[in-house]
Design an enzyme around this catalytic site. Sequence first.
Site, PDB file in Angstrom:
ATOM      1  N   HIS A 103       1.024 -23.515  -9.080  1.00 13.32           N
ATOM      2  CA  HIS A 103       0.347 -24.606  -9.794  1.00 13.32           C
ATOM      3  C   HIS A 103       1.085 -25.931  -9.657  1.00 13.32           C
ATOM      4  O   HIS A 103       0.584 -26.967 -10.108  1.00 13.32           O
ATOM      5  CB  HIS A 103       0.210 -24.268 -11.279  1.00 13.32           C
ATOM      6  CG  HIS A 103      -0.631 -23.056 -11.549  1.00 13.32           C
ATOM      7  ND1 HIS A 103      -1.896 -22.910 -11.025  1.00 13.32           N
ATOM      8  CD2 HIS A 103      -0.376 -21.926 -12.262  1.00 13.32           C
ATOM      9  CE1 HIS A 103      -2.395 -21.734 -11.412  1.00 13.32           C
ATOM     10  NE2 HIS A 103      -1.490 -21.129 -12.150  1.00 13.32           N
ATOM     11  N   ASP A 133      -3.159 -14.202  -6.592  1.00  9.23           N
ATOM     12  CA  ASP A 133      -2.983 -14.362  -8.034  1.00  9.23           C
ATOM     13  C   ASP A 133      -4.357 -14.615  -8.643  1.00  9.23           C
ATOM     14  O   ASP A 133      -5.233 -15.195  -7.992  1.00  9.23           O
ATOM     15  CB  ASP A 133      -2.051 -15.554  -8.286  1.00  9.23           C
ATOM     16  CG  ASP A 133      -1.640 -15.706  -9.731  1.00  9.23           C
ATOM     17  OD1 ASP A 133      -0.539 -15.243 -10.087  1.00  9.23           O
ATOM     18  OD2 ASP A 133      -2.416 -16.307 -10.507  1.00  9.23           O
ATOM     19  N   HIS A 151      -5.219 -16.703 -10.749  1.00 12.59           N
ATOM     20  CA  HIS A 151      -5.449 -18.131 -10.954  1.00 12.59           C
ATOM     21  C   HIS A 151      -5.474 -18.880  -9.618  1.00 12.59           C
ATOM     22  O   HIS A 151      -4.759 -18.516  -8.692  1.00 12.59           O
ATOM     23  CB  HIS A 151      -4.349 -18.726 -11.839  1.00 12.59           C
ATOM     24  CG  HIS A 151      -4.293 -18.131 -13.214  1.00 12.59           C
ATOM     25  ND1 HIS A 151      -3.611 -16.966 -13.493  1.00 12.59           N
ATOM     26  CD2 HIS A 151      -4.841 -18.540 -14.380  1.00 12.59           C
ATOM     27  CE1 HIS A 151      -3.731 -16.676 -14.775  1.00 12.59           C
ATOM     28  NE2 HIS A 151      -4.482 -17.610 -15.343  1.00 12.59           N
ATOM     29  N   ASP A 195      -1.464 -10.695 -12.305  1.00 15.87           N
ATOM     30  CA  ASP A 195      -2.325 -11.022 -13.441  1.00 15.87           C
ATOM     31  C   ASP A 195      -3.772 -10.603 -13.190  1.00 15.87           C
ATOM     32  O   ASP A 195      -4.649 -10.855 -14.020  1.00 15.87           O
ATOM     33  CB  ASP A 195      -2.245 -12.508 -13.789  1.00 15.87           C
ATOM     34  CG  ASP A 195      -2.368 -13.414 -12.582  1.00 15.87           C
ATOM     35  OD1 ASP A 195      -2.640 -12.913 -11.485  1.00 15.87           O
ATOM     36  OD2 ASP A 195      -2.175 -14.641 -12.733  1.00 15.87           O
TER      37      ASP A 195
END
Length: 358
Positions: A172, A209, A211, A289
């Site tokens: 991120h 991931d 995200h 995740d």
Amino acid sequence: MSTQPPSAGASAPSSSNCATEDVDALRRDRILSSKLYFDVPLSKAPIIYSTSYDISFLGIENLHPFDSSKWGRICRFLIQNGILENSRIVEPLEATKDDLLVVHSESYLDSLKSSLNVSIITEVPPVAVFPNCLVQKKVLYPFRKQVGGTILAAKLAKERGCAINVGGGFHHCCADRGGGFCAYADISLCIHYAFIRLNISRVMIIDLDAHQGNGHEKDFSNDERVYILDMYNPYIYPLDYEARRYIDQRVEVPSGTATEEYLTMLDEALQVAENAFDPELVIYNAGTDVLDGDPLGRLRISPHGVTIRDEKVFKFARDKNVPLVMLTSGGYMKSSARVIADSIINLSNKSLITMGGI
């Protein structure tokens, strides 16, 4: 040599071109003078980790759902299983300011001298009240060690076929902004180092991931040397619609997607990627995740499904004879460490990673 003045059609180099060349030259000098690449003895396993990775800060690390001790527990599981010895783990160096400036702006690094800014990036509000010297030592130093591990992993992967940084994957964070528990852009840094030090010109990021990896997407938005396959839940953080425009291969996985459907989507995505791009290095962001029950990922992938997922990506790289770097990235359940360790054990059993030294 001609002494004639330039013709009307010729133009002198623009100031913007000169500035770009200066930036590129400075970046190259920083990379070439860095100590983050060093020779790793063959007696070592292609596993990179330091006890400095694990964050312990008066218990406030528990205020974030991320398990900031998972990195050490992964290695302990591997040692208990007998496929790894502590003496054969590779310890990376800490990324220095000069190392970080390869990607990050001076102003962004200066912003991390504010404990309030770090608290926002790590999503742990109490960090804001601590002296920054303590925040640097207890929070940012572990991150900088993990950055060093990600950068070194590319060199080790080139030499061994693959390497795992038991940490990293701060996808991120981009050059001038952090967020989502990601303070440094280790993936972008790793790739820039590989361009110069490994003479690599084509890199594929496989980001699995849950995200979206909006950080590296922004950093390589106009760079045709980098191909990004991002398979993520579009209904959760970061909801970065601008960065989504920069994804070469976008695979959106809605909340509630279960193992069988997920693995089918991955098979199809890897087939498309194989035909679309010919990489010289694969960066695999292997967040857990996606696991069923993860409070942030909202997917329903079983632990065995994660093992099969990782195996598929490693086989993809092996079949293309391309070195692979694996990063552990996100994962917000205590069970993640065990799942990652079991996956690495499976990769070893399938001879997709060689743990044995000499």
